[in-house]
Write a protein that holds these residues in place. Structure first.
Motif, PDB file in Angstrom:
ATOM      1  N   HIS A  40       0.840  -1.201   0.000  1.00 48.38           N
ATOM      2  CA  HIS A  40       0.000   0.000   0.000  1.00 48.38           C
ATOM      3  C   HIS A  40       0.877   1.254   0.000  1.00 48.38           C
ATOM      4  N   LYS A  42       0.845   3.536  -1.851  1.00 47.09           N
ATOM      5  CA  LYS A  42       0.037   4.709  -2.185  1.00 47.09           C
ATOM      6  C   LYS A  42      -0.080   5.668  -1.001  1.00 47.09           C
ATOM      7  N   GLU A  45       2.211   8.765  -1.019  1.00 44.65           N
ATOM      8  CA  GLU A  45       1.792   9.914  -1.815  1.00 44.65           C
ATOM      9  C   GLU A  45       0.814  10.780  -1.024  1.00 44.65           C
ATOM     10  N   TYR A  46      -0.071  10.121  -0.264  1.00 46.79           N
ATOM     11  CA  TYR A  46      -0.998  10.867   0.586  1.00 46.79           C
ATOM     12  C   TYR A  46      -0.223  11.627   1.667  1.00 46.79           C
ATOM     13  N   TRP A 183      -4.955   7.697   3.473  1.00 55.86           N
ATOM     14  CA  TRP A 183      -5.137   6.384   2.838  1.00 55.86           C
ATOM     15  C   TRP A 183      -4.949   5.308   3.895  1.00 55.86           C
ATOM     16  N   ARG A 189      -4.584  -0.263  -4.526  1.00 54.21           N
ATOM     17  CA  ARG A 189      -5.249  -0.054  -5.807  1.00 54.21           C
ATOM     18  C   ARG A 189      -5.775   1.383  -5.910  1.00 54.21           C
ATOM     19  N   GLU A 190      -6.428   1.682  -7.036  1.00 54.33           N
ATOM     20  CA  GLU A 190      -6.886   3.050  -7.278  1.00 54.33           C
ATOM     21  C   GLU A 190      -7.881   3.504  -6.216  1.00 54.33           C
ATOM     22  N   LYS A 191      -8.800   2.621  -5.834  1.00 60.30           N
ATOM     23  CA  LYS A 191      -9.768   2.914  -4.790  1.00 60.30           C
ATOM     24  C   LYS A 191      -9.540   1.971  -3.612  1.00 60.30           C
ATOM     25  N   CYS A 193     -10.356  -0.877  -0.989  1.00 57.71           N
ATOM     26  CA  CYS A 193     -11.107  -2.106  -1.263  1.00 57.71           C
ATOM     27  C   CYS A 193     -12.385  -2.214  -0.438  1.00 57.71           C
ATOM     28  N   GLU A 216     -13.121   7.168  -1.508  1.00 59.32           N
ATOM     29  CA  GLU A 216     -13.859   6.405  -2.508  1.00 59.32           C
ATOM     30  C   GLU A 216     -13.498   4.918  -2.399  1.00 59.32           C
ATOM     31  N   GLU A 218     -14.175   0.691  -3.672  1.00 57.83           N
ATOM     32  CA  GLU A 218     -14.534  -0.165  -4.805  1.00 57.83           C
ATOM     33  C   GLU A 218     -15.964  -0.678  -4.675  1.00 57.83           C
TER      34      GLU A 218
END
Length: 219
Positions: A40, A42, A45-46, A183, A189-191, A193, A216, A218
């Motif tokens: 994760h 991602k 970036e957050y 996050w 992933r993009e959204k 889960c 947001e 999935e």
């Protein structure tokens, strides 16, 4: 001069609340984010975006090489992320061996180099059953060690150690924090889960606070 502190900041909702808690107390905050090879990633970036918006000193450190000697966690290895609510039996696969001791040791070294007096991190009571390095006895011993490990003592501060995620979110909402800037999902992933233990716990915290999670999902 404001008192310097280091905040271990993953980009998740708990550490985001800790970061803002430290800022509200008037500290000169230096955020420290680790890339330890987590799937994760991602969240980094957050973390970067949040620090830029808050105008907080921010350092991102790549320590992913440790995965060559630390294995067996579904957060870093090719192991399925467990789904469903946090339960000790299923969520133990998300334990990264010795992670918080490693991260705290590096953060304390950073604090000493900055002449900072404290290191904040976001352990909370909801993690106690699953993660040994989030338990009060671990924190107490790290506080003892970090008081004597260097010429300059560094205090380990865990403001939500005895609070659960519901209470942490309530405090953040009182501070008017926007959790769309965090996050939590263990899948990168993009959204989000909505199914892993981290998502389930986050969604429950919003529900118990009579709020809708702005992130947001999935499903």
């Amino acid at each position: 001069m404001f008192e310097k502190v280091v905040v271990i900041f993953s980009g998740g909702m708990d550490s985001y609340t800790v970061l803002n808690h430290a800022l509200k107390q008037g500290y000169d905050v230096h955020a420290l984010t680790f890339d330890y090879g987590q799937r994760h990633v991602k969240e980094i970036e957050y973390a970067k975006n949040a620090c830029e918006e808050l105008n907080v000193h921010h350092k991102i450190v790549d320590i992913s090489a440790i995965n060559s000697i630390i294995a067996g966690s579904s957060l870093t290895d090719n192991i399925d992320i467990p789904e469903g609510h946090y339960e000790a039996e299923t969520m133990q696969s998300t334990v990264v061996p010795n992670r918080n001791m490693i991260l705290l040791s590096l953060a304390v070294g950073y604090a000493v180099s900055l002449k900072a007096t404290k290191v904040f991190y976001g352990a909370h009571s909801g993690d106690h059953a699953i993660y040994p390095d989030c338990r009060p006895e671990f924190v107490k011993r790290m506080q003892d060690v970090c008081a004597i490990a260097n010429y300059d003592a560094v205090d380990i501060v865990v403001p939500y150690l005895h609070s659960d995620k519901i209470e942490i979110l309530a405090d953040g909402l009182n501070m008017k924090l926007d959790y769309n800037k965090t996050w939590t999902c263990y899948n990168g992933r993009e959204k989000a889960c909505g199914k892993c233990g981290a998502c389930q716990e986050r969604l429950e915290a919003f529900e118990k606070n009579n709020m809708t999670d702005p992130l947001e999902y999935e499903a």
